[in-house]
Every structure is written in C-alpha cells, then in structure tokens.
Motif scaffolding. Structure first.
Motif, mmCIF file in Angstrom:
data_model
loop_
_atom_site.group_PDB
_atom_site.id
_atom_site.type_symbol
_atom_site.label_atom_id
_atom_site.label_comp_id
_atom_site.label_asym_id
_atom_site.label_seq_id
_atom_site.Cartn_x
_atom_site.Cartn_y
_atom_site.Cartn_z
ATOM 1 N N ALA A 240 7.254 -1.951 -1.087
ATOM 2 C CA ALA A 240 5.821 -1.674 -0.994
ATOM 3 C C ALA A 240 5.489 -0.810 0.220
ATOM 4 O O ALA A 240 4.767 0.191 0.105
ATOM 5 N N TYR A 241 6.008 -1.185 1.384
ATOM 6 C CA TYR A 241 5.681 -0.428 2.600
ATOM 7 C C TYR A 241 6.076 1.036 2.467
ATOM 8 O O TYR A 241 5.266 1.947 2.717
ATOM 9 N N HIS A 242 7.310 1.304 2.081
ATOM 10 C CA HIS A 242 7.782 2.685 2.066
ATOM 11 C C HIS A 242 7.209 3.484 0.896
ATOM 12 O O HIS A 242 6.926 4.682 1.049
ATOM 13 N N ALA A 243 7.016 2.865 -0.260
ATOM 14 C CA ALA A 243 6.412 3.589 -1.378
ATOM 15 C C ALA A 243 4.977 3.998 -1.039
ATOM 16 O O ALA A 243 4.580 5.154 -1.217
ATOM 17 N N PHE A 244 4.183 3.043 -0.531
ATOM 18 C CA PHE A 244 2.810 3.359 -0.155
ATOM 19 C C PHE A 244 2.771 4.433 0.933
ATOM 20 O O PHE A 244 1.965 5.371 0.882
ATOM 21 N N LEU A 245 3.632 4.292 1.950
ATOM 22 C CA LEU A 245 3.625 5.217 3.074
ATOM 23 C C LEU A 245 4.029 6.623 2.643
ATOM 24 O O LEU A 245 3.364 7.610 2.995
ATOM 25 N N THR B 135 -1.136 -8.193 11.271
ATOM 26 C CA THR B 135 -0.161 -9.273 11.440
ATOM 27 C C THR B 135 -0.836 -10.523 11.977
ATOM 28 O O THR B 135 -0.527 -11.649 11.549
ATOM 29 N N THR B 136 -1.756 -10.367 12.930
ATOM 30 C CA THR B 136 -2.445 -11.540 13.479
ATOM 31 C C THR B 136 -3.273 -12.238 12.414
ATOM 32 O O THR B 136 -3.405 -13.465 12.420
ATOM 33 N N VAL B 137 -3.835 -11.458 11.486
ATOM 34 C CA VAL B 137 -4.630 -12.046 10.392
ATOM 35 C C VAL B 137 -3.734 -12.902 9.497
ATOM 36 O O VAL B 137 -4.053 -14.060 9.182
ATOM 37 N N PHE B 138 -2.581 -12.349 9.089
ATOM 38 C CA PHE B 138 -1.666 -13.102 8.228
ATOM 39 C C PHE B 138 -1.046 -14.282 8.974
ATOM 40 O O PHE B 138 -0.788 -15.338 8.390
ATOM 41 N N ALA B 139 -0.803 -14.100 10.279
ATOM 42 C CA ALA B 139 -0.197 -15.180 11.061
ATOM 43 C C ALA B 139 -1.124 -16.390 11.142
ATOM 44 O O ALA B 139 -0.657 -17.537 11.209
ATOM 45 N N VAL C 153 -2.339 6.511 13.133
ATOM 46 C CA VAL C 153 -3.483 5.659 13.470
ATOM 47 C C VAL C 153 -3.599 4.502 12.481
ATOM 48 O O VAL C 153 -3.800 3.341 12.866
ATOM 49 N N ILE C 154 -3.453 4.792 11.191
ATOM 50 C CA ILE C 154 -3.601 3.747 10.176
ATOM 51 C C ILE C 154 -2.467 2.735 10.282
ATOM 52 O O ILE C 154 -2.695 1.513 10.241
ATOM 53 N N VAL C 155 -1.228 3.211 10.451
ATOM 54 C CA VAL C 155 -0.084 2.305 10.572
ATOM 55 C C VAL C 155 -0.214 1.443 11.828
ATOM 56 O O VAL C 155 0.264 0.306 11.865
ATOM 57 N N SER C 156 -0.893 1.976 12.851
ATOM 58 C CA SER C 156 -1.073 1.215 14.091
ATOM 59 C C SER C 156 -1.961 -0.007 13.916
ATOM 60 O O SER C 156 -2.069 -0.829 14.827
ATOM 61 N N LEU C 157 -2.580 -0.132 12.748
ATOM 62 C CA LEU C 157 -3.342 -1.347 12.450
ATOM 63 C C LEU C 157 -2.426 -2.520 12.122
ATOM 64 O O LEU C 157 -2.892 -3.663 12.033
ATOM 65 N N SER C 158 -1.130 -2.254 11.972
ATOM 66 C CA SER C 158 -0.194 -3.300 11.563
ATOM 67 C C SER C 158 -0.203 -4.523 12.480
ATOM 68 O O SER C 158 -0.237 -5.657 11.987
ATOM 69 N N ALA D 109 -2.443 0.149 2.867
ATOM 70 C CA ALA D 109 -1.723 -0.854 2.081
ATOM 71 C C ALA D 109 -0.283 -0.987 2.571
ATOM 72 O O ALA D 109 0.291 -2.082 2.570
ATOM 73 N N ALA D 110 0.310 0.128 3.013
ATOM 74 C CA ALA D 110 1.662 0.082 3.568
ATOM 75 C C ALA D 110 1.693 -0.773 4.823
ATOM 76 O O ALA D 110 2.568 -1.633 4.987
ATOM 77 N N ALA D 111 0.729 -0.553 5.724
ATOM 78 C CA ALA D 111 0.672 -1.337 6.968
ATOM 79 C C ALA D 111 0.474 -2.816 6.671
ATOM 80 O O ALA D 111 1.097 -3.679 7.301
ATOM 81 N N ALA D 112 -0.388 -3.130 5.701
ATOM 82 C CA ALA D 112 -0.641 -4.528 5.330
ATOM 83 C C ALA D 112 0.606 -5.158 4.717
ATOM 84 O O ALA D 112 0.926 -6.326 4.993
ATOM 85 N N SER D 113 1.331 -4.402 3.896
ATOM 86 C CA SER D 113 2.553 -4.920 3.274
ATOM 87 C C SER D 113 3.597 -5.257 4.319
ATOM 88 O O SER D 113 4.246 -6.310 4.259
ATOM 89 N N PHE D 114 3.753 -4.367 5.298
ATOM 90 C CA PHE D 114 4.745 -4.603 6.344
ATOM 91 C C PHE D 114 4.362 -5.823 7.178
ATOM 92 O O PHE D 114 5.206 -6.654 7.506
ATOM 93 N N ALA D 115 3.074 -5.922 7.505
ATOM 94 C CA ALA D 115 2.607 -7.063 8.301
ATOM 95 C C ALA D 115 2.828 -8.377 7.564
ATOM 96 O O ALA D 115 3.332 -9.354 8.138
#
Length: 306
Positions: free
Chosen positions: A80-85, A110-114, A101-106, A162-168
């Motif tokens: 998911a991460y690499h396909a979206f990215l 991560t804190t949200v999912f944690a 900038v968008i990937v830097s939201l990861s 979506a890539a950043a969210a998938s990685f997180a």
C-alpha cells in the motif's frame, strides 16, 4: 553505547531513505509506477530471503501470529505505501517537495494509530510539541510552492497521504504484534508477499512489463532501491522499530529530506538555500524535544550535566 548505536542507525536510515527519492524520480522515467514498486520488492525479497536463510535458523514464519505480522507488513508497509506513493509522485503536480511535506505527516498519523493500538506509547505534551515543530521544519526544508500544495493533482496528493497513513498504521501494527519472529524472516516474506500484491495491482491498472525501459540508469535506480533502500533500509527500520517504537522511528520522515537535499546538491548540483538550513535547524529543535530525556541521560553519562 546502545543509544549511540540507535542514533547512528537512525541517521544511516535517514540517509538511505532520503537519497532514495533521487532513485525513485530517476526510475519513474523508465518504469510504470506500480510495476516499478513491484520490481523493487521482487529483487529485495529474494535478496532478503537469501540473507535470512544464512542469518537465522528458521527462515520460514511459524504460527498464526508470525504470518499475521508478515501479512500486515506486506499489505501496509510494502504494497500500500509504495503503490500509493509511486502513483502519487508520477503526477507532475506532485513535486518532490510537496510529496515530502505530505509524507512528513507520518509521525503525526502514527500517534493517532498508537492511541488506539499502543496506549503506553503516547507522547507527552512536550513531545507532541516537538513533533509539531519537526513537521514545521520539514515543510520549511521542502520549501514547496504554495500554489502546488493547493493547486491541481488533488487525487494524487490524497494518494500520497494514503501512503503516509498506510506506513504509519503498518508500523504500529508491527509493534503491537506478539509474534516471535526474526526480523530478517519477517522482512523477507513481507517483501515477497508485498511484491506479489503490488504486481496484482499493477496488472489491474493495466501496467505492462513491455512499457518498462531497461537502461543502465533504470537498472542502477532499481538496484539501489532494491538492495540499499529496501534490503538494508528496512532491516535497520524494523530493528529500530522494535527498540524505539513507531512514534520515534517514524521521525525519520522528518530527517530524510535533509539527506535528500544533500544528495540533490552532490549528485544533481541542486543548491542548498538558507531555507534548507533553517528547516534543518527547526527539525533539530523538534527532534530534541521528542528525545529530550534520552539526550539528558546521555549528557549526564558523559559528565556534561550534573
């Protein structure tokens, strides 16, 4: 010594993944985006499986928990991460700066999912402030054109998000897993399964091997991404994920752009501007706030503080 080792590995990872942006941009000139990601992990998966067979006693995951961790990594961190990215970055409206900038939201994601899966790893108020300052530094460092951030390519930008969210999410789920599985084994099988899923997606999108151009530059880009950025990079990442937790290790998305700028300067003769330096300094402040306790203990051990 353990903290210094973690810091050294963190900086190596940031350097490897930061420089990977150059290889991705180069490779997208020759490969369809999703198929490029699939090829990357075909090679990386085979290399890592061979290494796992050499390094561990049993290179095959055992039990339900082991395979669940493999599937989680394959779906969220690899496929998911690499396909979206890659699809998002193939849109000219999504420049490298905007993607950074968008990937830097990861780390924030991560804190949200944690909070849902790892409540013990929630940040303090000061740590959250440091996370926010680090994000500001990443934005300053990337120095995107505001028109590019708010202009066209909305769907492509959402794909990068979506890539950043998938990685997180994948990093949090991996940390939450109770599986007793060697890092090398988990990484190898996650890459192989993730490559298979990415090939299926590429086929569904109509991408074909016939559209790939096999040149010296494309092979160099593919080789660097497969062996260095994926094989070595993810080996370091999963090791640090186990030691530091998903919130701290995903701070690498703040530091990687620093190395991307340096590599761009060395390889592509791109200029380093005062904005680049300012962004780096802001990131250092944010990083220092998040890691303030570890830094204080390290200084105390060195006799710098009382």
């Amino acid at each position: 010594m353990s903290r210094l080792r973690n810091l050294a590995l963190f900086l190596v990872l940031a350097a490897v993944w930061g420089s990977a942006f150059v290889a991705i941009n180069a490779g997208l000139e020759y490969f369809p985006p999703v198929l490029f990601a699939a090829f990357r992990f075909d090679v990386a998966g085979v290399v890592m499986l061979a290494y796992a067979a050499y390094a561990v006693d049993d290179p095959v995951p055992r039990g339900r928990d082991g395979w669940l961790e493999v599937v989680s990594g394959a779906v969220f961190i690899i496929a998911a991460y690499h396909a979206f990215l890659f699809v998002g970055e193939s849109d000219p409206a999504v420049t490298s700066a905007v993607a950074a900038v968008i990937v830097s939201l990861s780390p924030l994601l991560t804190t949200v999912f944690a909070r849902a899966f790892l409540p013990a790893e929630r940040l303090t108020a000061v740590g959250a402030l440091g996370l926010g300052i680090g994000l500001v530094g990443a934005v300053v460092l990337a120095n995107p054109d505001p028109a590019n951030l708010t202009g066209g390519g909305t769907v492509s930008k959402l794909l990068v998000l979506a890539a950043a969210a998938s990685f997180a999410l994948g990093s949090v789920l991996s940390r939450a897993s109770d599986a007793d599985i060697a890092i090398e084994t988990m990484e190898a099988w996650s890459m192989l399964l993730g490559a298979g899923l990415t090939h299926l997606l590429a086929f569904g999108l109509g991408e074909s091997v016939a559209d790939a151009a096999w040149t010296t530059e494309s092979l160099l880009a593919l080789g660097y991404l497969s062996v260095v950025a994926s094989g070595i990079g993810f080996l370091i990442y999963f090791d640090l994920l186990d030691r530091l937790g998903p919130i701290e290790i995903n701070l690498v998305s703040y530091v990687a752009p620093v190395f991307a700028a340096v590599v761009g300067w060395l390889v592509l003769a791109e200029g380093i501007t005062p904005t680049t330096v300012a962004g780096f300094l802001i990131i250092c402040v944010g990083f220092g706030l998040v890691k303030r306790d570890a830094i204080r203990e390290e200084l105390r051990a060195a006799g710098v503080t009382g």
